[in-house]
Write an enzyme that holds these catalytic residues in place. Structure first.
Site, short mmCIF file in Angstrom:
data_model
loop_
_atom_site.label_atom_id
_atom_site.label_comp_id
_atom_site.label_asym_id
_atom_site.label_seq_id
_atom_site.Cartn_x
_atom_site.Cartn_y
_atom_site.Cartn_z
CE1 TYR A 194 -20.01 11.72 -25.30
CE2 TYR A 194 -20.54 10.10 -26.99
CZ TYR A 194 -20.88 10.80 -25.85
OH TYR A 194 -22.09 10.58 -25.26
NE ARG A 214 -21.45 3.71 -11.71
CZ ARG A 214 -20.64 4.63 -11.21
NH1 ARG A 214 -19.69 4.29 -10.36
NH2 ARG A 214 -20.78 5.89 -11.52
#
Length: 660
Positions: free
Chosen positions: A457, A344
């Site tokens: 969402y 990441r």
């Protein structure tokens, strides 16, 4: 279940702690081969330290980096021979000190000093560099490093590249052992295939091993031999040295500790060895291969005609008897893993999702590390909204954000249809890559978001506490709401069926936010759409239907459909399953926060869940929601092992055969 190394021969090249590592290897069922490749030599009259003492008292340094407890004790002792402790302590108290491990903190404490930055155990020199950079510009700074540790040379070089004036202080050095016979014998054993596991706990061990092999005329043979043995590395610095030498790294522990290397590799050594040897036999260059390049021998599962169909996980989905309770963990690939965090640091979350090789890598990484009974493809429930035209981003520390929220019927009408094979083809390719590399008895789970959760969402624009915008939309314009849900059902139907075609063996529908609804609202606004989605999924594939905070909705979730109902941690599994009926399997339901407690407490809490399941066919062990960032990996490993072992004993089977 296979315990530890199970008789494998394990060579350790450690010097100072070789005896302790050998005892641990033998305790964990291995045959220890001790072949020290290094000898520590102190430098009691270190000229570097003498110069540093004067410069320190003159206030010429901004920062001192202490990477190890041994080095910190040695440096402080040498400094005190040159100058009074009181004066040195006063100067050090005005200097920013970074302690890379708790032992270095302990050395400072003896002088009544505290570090400005302290790590419990720094993963690598890059984490030290990042901590220094976070404190401001580096150009023109003067930094001293106790540089005896291998990786500190690379840290010093990186700091110089950033304009830092670096002083390297060496208080001990690593030489070849005086007696080279054990090392030569280990090289002979490796070359002859008499060693299955090789452990490296320092970069200098790699250099010395290759140097001695070269002297023996065995360098080429040794490089070839490592293709048939598992190579374990304590951490990134050692791994980089192995890679530079052209040797692969098959395993790193989640924390760069020698005991973690031995204990964690013991759990997975047989599994990793079988895969590596099968791949090498197939002609794969295993020392340079990625996980997705590795293969399994077609004879791995013996005479089992369909190892996936007969897997413990899929048998549990079908409510058939299993030799133990299968376990997988929601978000089992994620930020709690050091290797994931390293990826990441180089790639955004969306980049990882959209790059099939990276998505497959982290999916496989979790299975390799944990020894769970199912993999779940690395993706996100919101990937589907981007091709619908609303825009999607992930904000570090905050989560997903919808660029153009949907809050009217007119905006619903502008949503685009989703053609999953085209717009989400990267997920299907990740599934194909993962399925090819997975153990032939480990099922792969695909997934999607449930219509309500994805709609919330899209309407809120991000996560929400009260779902005010979502419910207002739902109540105010029921027609637009049902139109939105219908579009999401159509999109998810194509998406899930494409995942099945690509190679998943089960699917999970995540309804993470549906617990905010009343029973009547769920029945009116959600249930028909989830029913349609589930009934549209290709038959023969087990469906896990999961929601959180759904104690009042579980019977309706069952009515909506699914072979397995996921339970969160707020409910008693035994009572809930009895209420639902035993014609459905259940998944769950340990509180994720339990994994932050002691291993003893984790086992006690997991036992409660397993006792509530009572060995009944159809229970899949999982957390009651996704694993949390910061969860100690060794606690997760302890959970997986306990679930396998205790549930096998519940069934009167002292041995079970989870892939190890």
């Amino acid at each position: 279940m296979t315990k530890g190394f199970d008789g494998l021969r394990v060579v350790t090249f450690d010097g100072r702690l070789a005896d302790r590592m050998s005892r641990l290897i033998e305790k964990l069922g291995g045959v220890a081969v001790c072949a020290s490749a290094v000898r520590d030599l102190p430098i009691p009259q270190s000229p570097d330290a003498a110069i540093f003492a004067d410069d320190l008292l003159a206030g010429r340094y901004d920062t001192l980096i202490l990477p190890s407890g041994r080095g910190a004790h040695a440096l402080l002792a040498i400094l005190e021979r040159h100058r009074p402790r009181a004066a040195l302590r006063e100067a050090l108290s005005k200097t920013s000190i970074l302690a890379r491990c708790h032992r270095a903190v302990g050395a400072l404490r003896e002088w009544r000093l505290s570090p400005s930055i302290a790590f419990a155990e720094a993963d690598c020199w890059r984490s030290v560099l990042a901590a220094i950079e976070d404190r401001g510009p580096l150009t023109g700074k003067r930094i001293a490093i106790e540089a005896s540790a291998d990786a500190m040379k690379e840290l010093a070089a990186a700091l110089r590249d950033r304009g830092v004036d670096v002083a390297e202080i060496q208080v001990h050095t690593q030489a070849l052992p005086e007696d080279l016979m054990p090392l030569r014998e280990a090289i002979e054993a490796l070359c002859a295939g008499r060693v299955e596991v090789a452990l490296f706990t320092g970069a200098m061990q790699v250099c010395h091993l290759l140097h001695v092999a070269e002297q023996m005329g065995k360098a080429a043979l040794l490089a070839e031999a490592t293709k048939w043995a598992v190579i374990g590395s304590v951490g990134l610095g050692t791994s980089e040295a192995l890679h530079r030498a052209g040797l692969g790294v098959d395993f790193e522990p989640d924390r760069p500790l020698k005991c973690h290397l031995v204990r964690q590799l013991a759990r997975r050594s047989g599994y990793l060895l079988r895969r590596k040897r099968a791949s090498a036999a197939a002609g794969i260059e295993v020392n340079r291969a990625r996980r997705i390049d590795l293969l399994w021998d077609h004879r791995e599962c013996g005479a089992v005609c369909d190892p996936l169909h007969d897997s413990a996980f899929l048998r549990a989905c079908r409510r058939e008897a299993t030799p133990y309770s299968p376990i997988w963990i929601m978000r089992q690939a994620g930020r709690y893993q050091r290797a994931y965090r390293e990826l990441r640091a180089k790639h955004s979350f969306l980049e990882m999702c959209k790059t099939p090789e990276l998505a497959a890598e982290v999916t496989l990484m979790a299975v390799d590390q944990l020894g769970v009974d199912a993999a779940i493809i690395f993706a996100d429930i919101l990937l589907i909204v981007e091709p619908m035209g609303v825009g999607l981003s992930f904000i570090e520390g905050e989560g997903p954000a919808i660029t153009r929220p949907v809050r009217s019927g007119a905006e619903v009408d502008t949503l685009r249809d989703v053609h999953s094979q085209e717009s989400l083809g990267f997920v299907m390719e990740a599934i194909r890559l993962t399925r090819r590399a997975l153990h032939p008895s480990i099922p792969l789970i695909g997934f999607c978001g449930a219509p309500f959760t994805v709609a919330s969402y899209m309407i809120e624009g991000s996560s929400s506490r009260d779902f005010r915008e979502t419910k207002t939309f739902m109540y105010r314009d029921a027609g637009a709401w049902h139109a939105l849900m219908g579009r999401l059902v159509a999109a998810h139907t194509g998406y899930i069926n494409a995942q099945i075609d690509a190679g998943v063996q089960a699917v999970q529908i995540f309804d993470s936010w549906v617990g905010c609804l009343s029973e009547s609202d769920y029945h009116e606004f959600v249930l028909p759409h989830v029913q349609k989605l589930i009934h549209s999924i290709k038959p023969g594939i087990p469906i896990i239907h999961f929601g959180t905070n759904t104690a009042t909705l579980l019977k309706q979730l069952k009515e909506a459909g699914g072979d397995v109902i996921g339970l969160d941690w707020r409910m008693n599994l035994a009572e809930t399953w009895a209420d639902l009926g035993y014609d459905v399997a259940v998944q769950g339901n340990l509180d994720p926060v339990v994994l932050f407690s002691s291993i003893r407490q984790i086992r006690a809490r997991a036992k409660v869940v397993l006792d509530q399941a009572a060995g009944r066919p159809g229970h899949i062990f999982n957390l009651g929601h996704g694993i949390l960032p910061g969860t100690p990996v060794d606690h997760v490993l302890a959970l997986v092992d306990f679930v396998h072992e205790y549930s096998a004993a519940q069934r009167g089977r002292p041995e079970c055969h989870a892939q190890r």
